[in-house]
Design an enzyme around this catalytic site. Structure first.
Site, PDB file in Angstrom:
ATOM      1  N   GLN A 120       0.910  -1.234  -0.047  1.00  0.00           N
ATOM      2  CA  GLN A 120       0.072   0.199  -0.003  1.00  0.00           C
ATOM      3  C   GLN A 120       0.977   1.334  -0.042  1.00  0.00           C
ATOM      4  O   GLN A 120       1.783   1.163   0.722  1.00  0.00           O
ATOM      5  CB  GLN A 120      -0.813   0.062   1.196  1.00  0.00           C
ATOM      6  CG  GLN A 120      -1.781  -1.164   1.346  1.00  0.00           C
ATOM      7  CD  GLN A 120      -2.475  -1.229   2.797  1.00  0.00           C
ATOM      8  OE1 GLN A 120      -1.766  -1.291   3.770  1.00  0.00           O
ATOM      9  NE2 GLN A 120      -3.863  -1.127   2.557  1.00  0.00           N
ATOM     10  N   ASP A 143      -3.548   1.295  -3.862  1.00  0.00           N
ATOM     11  CA  ASP A 143      -4.007   2.216  -2.949  1.00  0.00           C
ATOM     12  C   ASP A 143      -3.896   3.560  -3.184  1.00  0.00           C
ATOM     13  O   ASP A 143      -3.666   4.472  -2.126  1.00  0.00           O
ATOM     14  CB  ASP A 143      -3.872   1.958  -1.489  1.00  0.00           C
ATOM     15  CG  ASP A 143      -4.350   0.525  -1.125  1.00  0.00           C
ATOM     16  OD1 ASP A 143      -4.964  -0.135  -1.948  1.00  0.00           O
ATOM     17  OD2 ASP A 143      -4.144   0.338   0.064  1.00  0.00           O
ATOM     18  N   ASP A 166      -6.534  -1.856  -6.448  1.00  0.00           N
ATOM     19  CA  ASP A 166      -7.263  -1.241  -5.767  1.00  0.00           C
ATOM     20  C   ASP A 166      -7.111   0.286  -5.375  1.00  0.00           C
ATOM     21  O   ASP A 166      -7.154   0.763  -4.509  1.00  0.00           O
ATOM     22  CB  ASP A 166      -7.357  -1.844  -4.142  1.00  0.00           C
ATOM     23  CG  ASP A 166      -7.539  -3.254  -3.973  1.00  0.00           C
ATOM     24  OD1 ASP A 166      -8.272  -3.868  -5.078  1.00  0.00           O
ATOM     25  OD2 ASP A 166      -6.941  -3.876  -3.024  1.00  0.00           O
ATOM     26  N   ARG A 226     -13.367  -5.210  -6.947  1.00  0.00           N
ATOM     27  CA  ARG A 226     -13.525  -6.333  -6.118  1.00  0.00           C
ATOM     28  C   ARG A 226     -14.096  -5.874  -4.817  1.00  0.00           C
ATOM     29  O   ARG A 226     -13.830  -4.781  -4.282  1.00  0.00           O
ATOM     30  CB  ARG A 226     -12.361  -7.224  -5.753  1.00  0.00           C
ATOM     31  CG  ARG A 226     -11.139  -6.247  -5.375  1.00  0.00           C
ATOM     32  CD  ARG A 226      -9.831  -7.341  -5.080  1.00  0.00           C
ATOM     33  NE  ARG A 226      -8.700  -6.643  -4.450  1.00  0.00           N
ATOM     34  CZ  ARG A 226      -7.535  -7.478  -4.107  1.00  0.00           C
ATOM     35  NH1 ARG A 226      -7.670  -8.607  -4.289  1.00  0.00           N
ATOM     36  NH2 ARG A 226      -6.520  -6.723  -3.579  1.00  0.00           N
ATOM     37  N   TRP A 228     -14.651  -4.956  -0.866  1.00  0.00           N
ATOM     38  CA  TRP A 228     -13.703  -5.035   0.287  1.00  0.00           C
ATOM     39  C   TRP A 228     -14.410  -5.626   1.425  1.00  0.00           C
ATOM     40  O   TRP A 228     -14.575  -6.369   2.051  1.00  0.00           O
ATOM     41  CB  TRP A 228     -13.100  -3.627   0.650  1.00  0.00           C
ATOM     42  CG  TRP A 228     -12.315  -3.565   1.663  1.00  0.00           C
ATOM     43  CD1 TRP A 228     -11.748  -4.276   2.437  1.00  0.00           C
ATOM     44  CD2 TRP A 228     -11.733  -2.062   2.066  1.00  0.00           C
ATOM     45  NE1 TRP A 228     -11.041  -3.726   3.326  1.00  0.00           N
ATOM     46  CE2 TRP A 228     -10.832  -2.359   3.293  1.00  0.00           C
ATOM     47  CE3 TRP A 228     -11.815  -0.761   1.607  1.00  0.00           C
ATOM     48  CZ2 TRP A 228     -10.348  -1.376   3.964  1.00  0.00           C
ATOM     49  CZ3 TRP A 228     -11.226   0.249   2.366  1.00  0.00           C
ATOM     50  CH2 TRP A 228     -10.364  -0.123   3.591  1.00  0.00           C
TER      51      TRP A 228
END
Length: 275
Positions: A120, A143, A166, A226, A228
């Protein structure tokens, strides 16, 4: 000079040309009770290993050029663990309401452009309501852009958001209009969105009339999103796909959730409607 007040300009309250000047101006802005407008000249505002540099409420950060005005940091990998990366990486922390960003780049340099992903690393962590971004580049890998509060609302127009995993995620409402969503394809197999929208938030993440793009090798190597947590909501409306996602479209992560994943009116680079 590093920092200058502008007393006779009806548009800006301060102008800066160095990272020191930017930090001084943000400090002054935090003490104001009204909107405070900071103009950033062309250049690189390198925050080094500093993280979570706060942009207060009612602040406008307006750069001279989306590509040539760059705010960047690169956290020290030695200080990062799997447990603290979310708090120990953000370049800018937009904590206050009514923040406005225009014509600049916010870059997370720990991974971006290095051909690897170490975990991240946020460019923006947003927790303020009624925030607007116009012609802003957000550069990262995993992220990149965190919408970190369920009640906040974000509007992005003509922006460029890059990442791999993500890279648009969180529990707030964020509407992107006419943006470029760039999948880096650093390792392959990535995800654009990862929402954890609460059930009482009817919108979540919306990407509208934007362009999904990336290197040609990215074709088939990514998913629209997707789940979370909570009741995740991600919506793709009227977008142009210059590269195509995996055939499944969406991927799995957290199981047994009520998913609100929608896609409508997608076309390819030639304008042909996609299945």
């Amino acid at each position: 000079s590093d920092f200058a007040y502008i007393f006779d300009n009806p548009v800006y309250d301060a102008e800066v040309s160095t990272v020191r000047g930017l930090l001084v101006a943000l400090g002054v802005a935090k003490k104001q009770m009204k909107r405070y407008r900071i103009f950033l000249h062309r250049g690189t505002y390198d925050l080094g290993t500093t993280v979570m540099t706060e942009v207060p409420a009612n602040v406008s950060l307006i750069g001279e050029s989306m590509d040539a005005t760059v705010v960047v940091n690169s956290p020290d990998p030695a200080t990062l663990t799997s447990d603290n990366r979310s708090d120990a990486t953000p370049t800018l922390y937009l904590a206050g309401n009514d923040t406005y960003l225009q014509d600049l780049t916010v870059k997370q340099a720990i991974d971006y452009g290095k051909g690897q992903i170490t975990g991240q690393a946020q460019a923006i962590r947003a927790r303020g309501d009624r925030q607007v971004y116009k012609r802003v580049k957000l550069l990262g890998c995993q992220d990149t852009y965190y919408i970190n509060k369920s009640t906040i609302r974000q509007y992005l127009e003509d922006c460029f958001i890059a990442g791999d995993v993500d890279f648009i995620y969180g529990d707030g409402t964020a509407f992107r209009n006419g943006c470029t969503i760039w999948y880096n394809n650093t390792t392959g197999g990535g995800y654009i969105t990862a929402p954890n929208t609460p059930a009482d938030n009817p919108w979540g993440i919306v990407i509208s009339h934007s362009t999904i793009d990336g290197p040609a090798a990215a074709n088939g190597n990514f998913y629209l999103g997707r789940p979370w947590n909570d009741s995740p909501s991600a919506n793709f409306i009227g977008n142009t796909f210059n590269i195509l996602p995996a055939a499944a479209g969406w991927a799995a992560m957290t199981s047994r959730k009520v998913l609100r994943f929608h896609e409508y009116g997608s076309v390819d680079a030639s304008g042909r409607l996609l299945d």
